[in-house]
Design an enzyme around this catalytic site. Structure first.
Site, mmCIF file in Angstrom:
data_model
loop_
_atom_site.group_PDB
_atom_site.id
_atom_site.type_symbol
_atom_site.label_atom_id
_atom_site.label_comp_id
_atom_site.label_asym_id
_atom_site.label_seq_id
_atom_site.Cartn_x
_atom_site.Cartn_y
_atom_site.Cartn_z
ATOM 1 N N LYS A 201 17.768 2.282 -1.120
ATOM 2 C CA LYS A 201 16.563 2.325 -0.283
ATOM 3 C C LYS A 201 15.361 2.240 -0.852
ATOM 4 O O LYS A 201 15.049 3.435 -1.698
ATOM 5 C CB LYS A 201 16.476 3.407 0.645
ATOM 6 C CG LYS A 201 15.808 3.467 1.761
ATOM 7 C CD LYS A 201 14.777 4.267 2.252
ATOM 8 C CE LYS A 201 13.608 5.083 1.315
ATOM 9 N NZ LYS A 201 12.201 4.645 1.541
ATOM 10 N N GLU A 275 15.835 13.235 -10.126
ATOM 11 C CA GLU A 275 14.690 13.284 -10.935
ATOM 12 C C GLU A 275 13.315 13.650 -10.106
ATOM 13 O O GLU A 275 12.980 12.610 -9.435
ATOM 14 C CB GLU A 275 14.643 12.181 -11.848
ATOM 15 C CG GLU A 275 13.477 12.117 -12.866
ATOM 16 C CD GLU A 275 13.074 10.751 -13.637
ATOM 17 O OE1 GLU A 275 12.275 10.912 -14.802
ATOM 18 O OE2 GLU A 275 13.685 9.972 -13.335
ATOM 19 N N CYS A 309 5.566 10.759 -13.437
ATOM 20 C CA CYS A 309 5.978 12.125 -13.372
ATOM 21 C C CYS A 309 6.083 12.747 -14.777
ATOM 22 O O CYS A 309 6.119 14.038 -14.885
ATOM 23 C CB CYS A 309 7.369 12.236 -12.932
ATOM 24 S SG CYS A 309 8.788 10.994 -13.396
ATOM 25 N N GLU A 407 1.484 18.877 -8.700
ATOM 26 C CA GLU A 407 1.597 17.417 -9.249
ATOM 27 C C GLU A 407 0.696 16.575 -8.213
ATOM 28 O O GLU A 407 1.030 16.264 -7.212
ATOM 29 C CB GLU A 407 3.199 16.816 -9.124
ATOM 30 C CG GLU A 407 3.331 15.441 -9.630
ATOM 31 C CD GLU A 407 4.667 15.027 -9.512
ATOM 32 O OE1 GLU A 407 5.155 14.431 -10.552
ATOM 33 O OE2 GLU A 407 5.205 15.158 -8.653
#
Length: 504
Positions: A201, A275, A309, A407
């Protein structure tokens, strides 16, 4: 929203193959066939540089997920062509796919630039090149999925005991929008190397390169059902995670979504690898090569439009050189030219979506409202059209500010002075994340000592973003479970079986 144009800008020329790819609605790939969603739904994917619709894409529902999982299960189970394929045949197939990706590198680069916004050259020389290399690297591992023999100590009886590494089964791969092609390959390649089948996906913001990859997989000779591609939104991913026919979920994305996936996967105790987010500290000591440290801070902070990231978004600089480093990073940030990814003079493209654009700007405005100082950048949009943000450097922040703890996933770096090693290690580790970190010092003792004290899955010493497909990557704490790439990247895609035979 303007739906009339499919051009990146007035001076760009798309490859004929890209024009053809965008000329009609894109379907999903299930069991080797390109099909519409069962309910006929589609969604628009948008060029973030122009805010114009590129093409409509089939939107998968739970029914489509069920079809894809059934196809993947049938392809996995004996006596399917995939289950009968030898490791050597898988190896040759993987290498063939890598060659095809390389042959279509310019095409993939344009699709990534259109759908994600990143620069064409960065996509071609980085994302696409590494994707091709991933297939080639893991092609070598297909024939090396070895077990071990283990001596047993049973008096008076003889046994032969050994282990086997076997595929998990059907893998649900859910990937983000910051490296669309590359993240898809991060999941697909180790999964099929080990003999699994996949339902992918892609992110709803960036489905195009995954769909084009699906075409090349079939062209290379991958059997039907081994890799299926079902675009859609969060409900599509949720249906995949919850599906009882899925044996493993591999996810890259936010920690918030990762927690939901871990909870949902408990229904049938699927294997899960994650992750997740990061808020990497980048530590510069006064004895560092400051020119290299400034360059590293710029690369570490603003790489991929800040949408990475492992970017070093928290810059800690020893007080004696704080002003010098801040001035250097700020000057470099101000020199970065923000523009369309097809413009050869651009250094940085737009953010991926309107939602991400608004989120990043809100963090900058919030920091300014709390008394932080903008040494470079702006709290306003960089252009009237497109999701552009100016590379931003912020000082006078506290460890409690959202800009310092969350973040952000944009071109935003905070800079904080420190005095002692213990002080900066404590600050660097004061986060729920643990994906990456960095240390700059000419004293190798300092660099290695501090690096060992940092709680992160990857630690760079006197460099940033140095990487290779042979190296494992993953995080500590709430940055995830498991490791990707290198030989370690196969562990989460295999089951270890122990076999004991009595010798009579």
């Amino acid at each position: 929203m303007n739906r009339k144009a499919i051009m990146p800008n007035d001076n760009s020329t798309l490859l004929p193959s890209v024009r053809s790819f965008l000329s009609s609605p894109r379907q999903m790939l299930i069991d080797g066939e390109w099909v519409d969603a069962k309910d006929g739904r589609t969604f628009a994917t948008v060029n973030p540089s122009t805010e114009e619709v590129l093409v409509d894409v089939a939107q998968g529902s739970a029914f489509d997920v069920d079809r894809a999982v059934a196809a993947a299960r049938a392809a996995f189970e004996e006596p399917s062509p995939w289950s009968r394929m030898t490791p050597r045949e898988r190896s040759h197939l993987l290498w063939r796919i890598g060659d095809l990706i390389e042959a279509h590198a310019d095409e993939f680069a344009q699709l990534e630039a259109l759908d994600n916004g990143k620069r064409v050259t960065a996509a071609r020389d980085g994302d696409v090149a590494v994707a091709a290399e991933l297939f080639r690297y893991f092609a070598g591992w297909a024939t090396k999925m070895e077990g071990t023999t283990i001596p047993m100590s049973v008096p008076g009886r003889a046994f032969h005991a050994y282990t086997r590494r076997e595929p998990v089964g059907v893998v649900a791969a859910i990937v983000p929008w910051n490296f669309p092609l590359l993240m898809a390959c991060f999941k697909i390649v180790p999964a099929i190397t080990a003999g699994n089948t996949v339902v992918l996906k892609p992110a709803e913001q960036t489905p195009l390169s995954a769909l084009r990859l699906g075409e090349l997989l079939l062209e290379a000779g991958l059997p039907a059902g081994v890799v299926n591609v079902v675009p859609g939104y969060g409900d599509t991913g949720a249906a995949l995670v919850e599906h009882p026919g899925v044996d493993k979920v591999a996810f890259t994305g936010s920690t918030e979504v990762g927690k939901k996936i871990a909870a949902a996967a408990s229904g049938n105790l699927k294997k899960v690898s994650l992750e997740l987010g990061g808020k990497a500290p980048n530590i510069v000591f006064a004895d560092a090569d400051l020119d290299a440290a400034v360059a590293g801070a710029v690369l570490g902070g603003y790489f991929n439009e800040g949408q990475c990231c492992v970017n070093g978004s928290r810059l800690y600089v020893q007080r004696a050189v704080f002003e010098q480093v801040v001035e250097g990073v700020a000057a470099a940030a101000r020199a970065i030219k923000v523009g369309d990814g097809f413009d050869a003079s651009s250094d940085m493209g737009p953010l991926v979506s309107q939602e991400q654009h608004e989120k990043v700007l809100s963090y900058i405005r919030g920091a300014v409202d709390q008394g932080a100082v903008l040494n470079a950048g702006s709290a306003d949009a960089a252009r009237e059209r497109g999701y552009f943000v100016t590379p931003t450097l912020i000082t006078s922040v506290t460890e409690a500010m959202a800009v310092q703890t969350d973040e952000i996933f944009g071109p935003v770096v905070t800079a904080v002075p420190f005095d002692t090693e213990d002080e900066v290690v404590a600050a660097a580790n004061n986060t729920v994340y643990g994906l990456a970190a960095g240390v700059w010092s000419r004293d190798l003792g300092t660099a290695h000592r501090v690096g060992a004290r940092l709680r992160a899955g990857t630690v760079w010493l006197n460099t940033w973003h140095a990487d290779d497909v042979t190296l494992p990557r993953g995080g500590f704490k709430q940055s995830g479970w498991g490791r990707e790439l290198g030989s370690f990247g196969l562990d989460d895609y295999t089951e270890l079986k122990t076999v004991i035979a009595e010798l009579r």
